[in-house]
Design a protein around this motif. Structure first.
Motif, PDB file in Angstrom:
ATOM      1  N   LEU A 101       0.806  -1.214   0.000  1.00 43.09           N
ATOM      2  CA  LEU A 101       0.000   0.000   0.000  1.00 43.09           C
ATOM      3  C   LEU A 101       0.844   1.271   0.000  1.00 43.09           C
ATOM      4  CD1 LEU A 101      -2.742  -1.162   2.516  1.00 43.09           C
ATOM      5  CD2 LEU A 101      -3.075  -0.693   0.078  1.00 43.09           C
ATOM      6  N   GLY A 102       2.170   1.154   0.153  1.00 39.07           N
ATOM      7  CA  GLY A 102       3.034   2.316  -0.019  1.00 39.07           C
ATOM      8  C   GLY A 102       3.667   2.891   1.218  1.00 39.07           C
ATOM      9  N   VAL A 103       3.624   2.203   2.359  1.00 35.87           N
ATOM     10  CA  VAL A 103       4.222   2.745   3.571  1.00 35.87           C
ATOM     11  C   VAL A 103       5.722   2.986   3.373  1.00 35.87           C
ATOM     12  CG1 VAL A 103       4.858   0.557   4.692  1.00 35.87           C
ATOM     13  CG2 VAL A 103       4.198   2.512   6.090  1.00 35.87           C
ATOM     14  N   ALA A 104       6.247   4.021   4.040  1.00 34.74           N
ATOM     15  CA  ALA A 104       7.678   4.334   3.948  1.00 34.74           C
ATOM     16  C   ALA A 104       8.466   3.775   5.123  1.00 34.74           C
ATOM     17  CB  ALA A 104       7.884   5.849   3.864  1.00 34.74           C
ATOM     18  N   VAL A 105       7.882   3.840   6.321  1.00 37.93           N
ATOM     19  CA  VAL A 105       8.564   3.384   7.539  1.00 37.93           C
ATOM     20  C   VAL A 105       7.575   2.597   8.385  1.00 37.93           C
ATOM     21  CG1 VAL A 105       9.798   4.074   9.632  1.00 37.93           C
ATOM     22  CG2 VAL A 105      10.082   5.413   7.537  1.00 37.93           C
ATOM     23  N   LEU A 106       8.032   1.481   8.923  1.00 39.06           N
ATOM     24  CA  LEU A 106       7.250   0.683   9.866  1.00 39.06           C
ATOM     25  C   LEU A 106       7.989   0.633  11.191  1.00 39.06           C
ATOM     26  CD1 LEU A 106       6.057  -2.161   7.526  1.00 39.06           C
ATOM     27  CD2 LEU A 106       4.557  -0.993   9.140  1.00 39.06           C
ATOM     28  N   GLN A 107       7.317   1.081  12.237  1.00 40.62           N
ATOM     29  CA  GLN A 107       7.904   1.083  13.577  1.00 40.62           C
ATOM     30  C   GLN A 107       7.149   0.084  14.457  1.00 40.62           C
ATOM     31  OE1 GLN A 107      10.616   2.809  15.318  1.00 40.62           O
ATOM     32  NE2 GLN A 107       9.978   1.000  16.470  1.00 40.62           N
ATOM     33  N   PRO A 108       7.732  -1.099  14.716  1.00 42.53           N
ATOM     34  CA  PRO A 108       7.074  -2.046  15.627  1.00 42.53           C
ATOM     35  C   PRO A 108       7.165  -1.544  17.072  1.00 42.53           C
ATOM     36  CG  PRO A 108       8.735  -3.120  14.227  1.00 42.53           C
ATOM     37  CD  PRO A 108       8.968  -1.647  14.155  1.00 42.53           C
ATOM     38  N   LEU A 109       6.028  -1.514  17.751  1.00 43.11           N
ATOM     39  CA  LEU A 109       5.966  -1.039  19.124  1.00 43.11           C
ATOM     40  C   LEU A 109       5.623  -2.181  20.070  1.00 43.11           C
ATOM     41  CD1 LEU A 109       3.934   2.286  18.676  1.00 43.11           C
ATOM     42  CD2 LEU A 109       6.421   2.032  18.871  1.00 43.11           C
ATOM     43  N   GLN A 110       6.362  -2.267  21.161  1.00 44.04           N
ATOM     44  CA  GLN A 110       6.018  -3.199  22.236  1.00 44.04           C
ATOM     45  C   GLN A 110       5.284  -2.403  23.302  1.00 44.04           C
ATOM     46  OE1 GLN A 110       8.246  -6.820  23.167  1.00 44.04           O
ATOM     47  NE2 GLN A 110       8.873  -5.756  25.027  1.00 44.04           N
ATOM     48  N   CYS A 111       3.991  -2.525  23.307  1.00 45.23           N
ATOM     49  CA  CYS A 111       3.136  -1.719  24.176  1.00 45.23           C
ATOM     50  C   CYS A 111       2.844  -2.458  25.480  1.00 45.23           C
ATOM     51  CB  CYS A 111       1.834  -1.374  23.453  1.00 45.23           C
ATOM     52  SG  CYS A 111       2.063  -0.506  21.887  1.00 45.23           S
ATOM     53  N   ALA A 112       2.222  -1.736  26.404  1.00 49.74           N
ATOM     54  CA  ALA A 112       1.906  -2.339  27.703  1.00 49.74           C
ATOM     55  C   ALA A 112       0.980  -3.533  27.556  1.00 49.74           C
ATOM     56  CB  ALA A 112       1.292  -1.284  28.617  1.00 49.74           C
ATOM     57  N   ARG A 113       0.090  -3.502  26.568  1.00 54.45           N
ATOM     58  CA  ARG A 113      -0.864  -4.582  26.379  1.00 54.45           C
ATOM     59  C   ARG A 113      -0.461  -5.550  25.268  1.00 54.45           C
ATOM     60  NH1 ARG A 113      -6.112  -0.517  26.621  1.00 54.45           N
ATOM     61  NH2 ARG A 113      -6.245  -0.363  28.911  1.00 54.45           N
ATOM     62  N   SER A 114       0.755  -5.455  24.792  1.00 49.07           N
ATOM     63  CA  SER A 114       1.203  -6.336  23.712  1.00 49.07           C
ATOM     64  C   SER A 114       1.258  -7.782  24.181  1.00 49.07           C
ATOM     65  CB  SER A 114       2.583  -5.917  23.209  1.00 49.07           C
ATOM     66  OG  SER A 114       2.539  -4.676  22.549  1.00 49.07           O
ATOM     67  N   VAL A 115       0.761  -8.682  23.354  1.00 52.22           N
ATOM     68  CA  VAL A 115       0.886 -10.117  23.618  1.00 52.22           C
ATOM     69  C   VAL A 115       2.279 -10.590  23.227  1.00 52.22           C
ATOM     70  CG1 VAL A 115      -0.003 -12.404  23.022  1.00 52.22           C
ATOM     71  CG2 VAL A 115      -1.590 -10.483  23.307  1.00 52.22           C
ATOM     72  N   LEU A 116       2.758 -10.122  22.071  1.00 55.53           N
ATOM     73  CA  LEU A 116       4.089 -10.483  21.593  1.00 55.53           C
ATOM     74  C   LEU A 116       5.124  -9.655  22.335  1.00 55.53           C
ATOM     75  CD1 LEU A 116       5.861 -12.001  19.539  1.00 55.53           C
ATOM     76  CD2 LEU A 116       5.472 -10.112  17.946  1.00 55.53           C
ATOM     77  N   ARG A 117       6.072 -10.341  22.991  1.00 55.45           N
ATOM     78  CA  ARG A 117       7.126  -9.669  23.756  1.00 55.45           C
ATOM     79  C   ARG A 117       8.469 -10.020  23.135  1.00 55.45           C
ATOM     80  NH1 ARG A 117       4.108  -6.226  26.467  1.00 55.45           N
ATOM     81  NH2 ARG A 117       5.920  -5.780  27.784  1.00 55.45           N
ATOM     82  N   LEU A 118       9.214  -9.011  22.734  1.00 59.00           N
ATOM     83  CA  LEU A 118      10.502  -9.224  22.083  1.00 59.00           C
ATOM     84  C   LEU A 118      11.562  -8.362  22.738  1.00 59.00           C
ATOM     85  CD1 LEU A 118       9.428  -9.088  18.318  1.00 59.00           C
ATOM     86  CD2 LEU A 118       9.941 -11.142  19.653  1.00 59.00           C
TER      87      LEU A 118
END
Length: 242
Positions: A101-118
């Motif tokens: 779809l044309g995104v330029a930057v993707l910033q993965p965020l680990q939030c307080a409610r995130s299930v995935l923890r990295l």
């Protein structure tokens, strides 16, 4: 159409290039032979008509760019998606579709409610994996640039790195009573950022931090969208106005 390959080196007419292992494997799977045509791009604008020169053992493939074509299939303005990482393989699909779809930057965020923890080496491996997903999607979709997948961080860490909001449009997806309708995303001028939460959404504290950094609340409607659906819907609306 000839296969498309991304090479992270400056391309020049007549230069003989040895493909990196992943690209060479792709050429061999396609059973290309010397003399066959392919398209190359280096993310620096345009794309190159090229040919296969040599096929050897152990993934040894040489190609030669022939002529550059000044084409662009990018959005007029850069769009950054900062997303609370969805669990399982949904992040892979999000990266793939956002690239298309044309995104330029993707910033993965680990939030307080995130299930995935990295964290640590595991986070670095996932970042590299998602970057490879973005490369493959850019090759398939005809893009001339590859989105940049940033290292995993928390919302507070990411927001602290942002410059003043002057000249950019910043949106945080939420259900707040004062949130503007989704139509606010259409026709935005200049670079844009969209921040969205993981399963369960952003916490009030995370949303407040975003607002302090110039992010205006936007609602995508009364339905609760999945963590991998909401940012893509916002990206479509932004792209439609550009």
């Amino acid at each position: 159409m000839p296969p498309r390959l991304y090479l992270d080196v400056p391309l020049d007419a007549g230069t003989v290039l040895a493909l990196p292992p992943e690209a060479a494997r792709h050429v061999q799977v396609l059973r290309l032979q010397p003399g066959d045509a392919l398209t190359l791009f280096d993310g620096r604008g345009g794309e190159w008509q090229a040919e296969v020169l040599h096929m050897g053992g152990r993934q040894q493939v040489e190609v030669r760019p022939l002529a550059r074509h000044a084409v662009s299939r990018e959005l007029p303005c850069a769009v950054t998606l900062a997303v609370g990482m969805p669990a399982n393989e949904r992040m892979d699909a999000l990266v793939e579709k956002a690239t298309e779809l044309g995104v330029a930057v993707l910033q993965p965020l680990q939030c307080a409610r995130s299930v995935l923890r990295l964290a640590g080496e595991r986070a670095e491996r996932r970042q590299a994996h998602w970057q490879a997903v973005a490369v493959a999607a850019a090759e398939q979709s005809g893009r001339t640039q590859v989105p940049r997948v940033q290292p995993v961080c928390t919302p507070a860490q990411w927001l602290a790195t942002l410059p003043p909001a002057e000249g950019s449009q910043r949106h945080v997806l939420c259900f707040a009573p004062d949130a503007r309708p989704a139509s606010a995303l259409c026709g935005s001028a200049g670079p844009a950022m969209v921040m969205s939460g993981p399963e369960g959404g952003l916490t009030p504290e995370e949303e407040a931090l975003a607002r302090q950094r110039g992010f205006a609340p936007v609602s995508l409607g009364p339905r609760v969208l999945r963590a991998d659906t909401a940012p893509l819907a916002a990206l479509v609306l932004l792209a439609a106005g550009r």
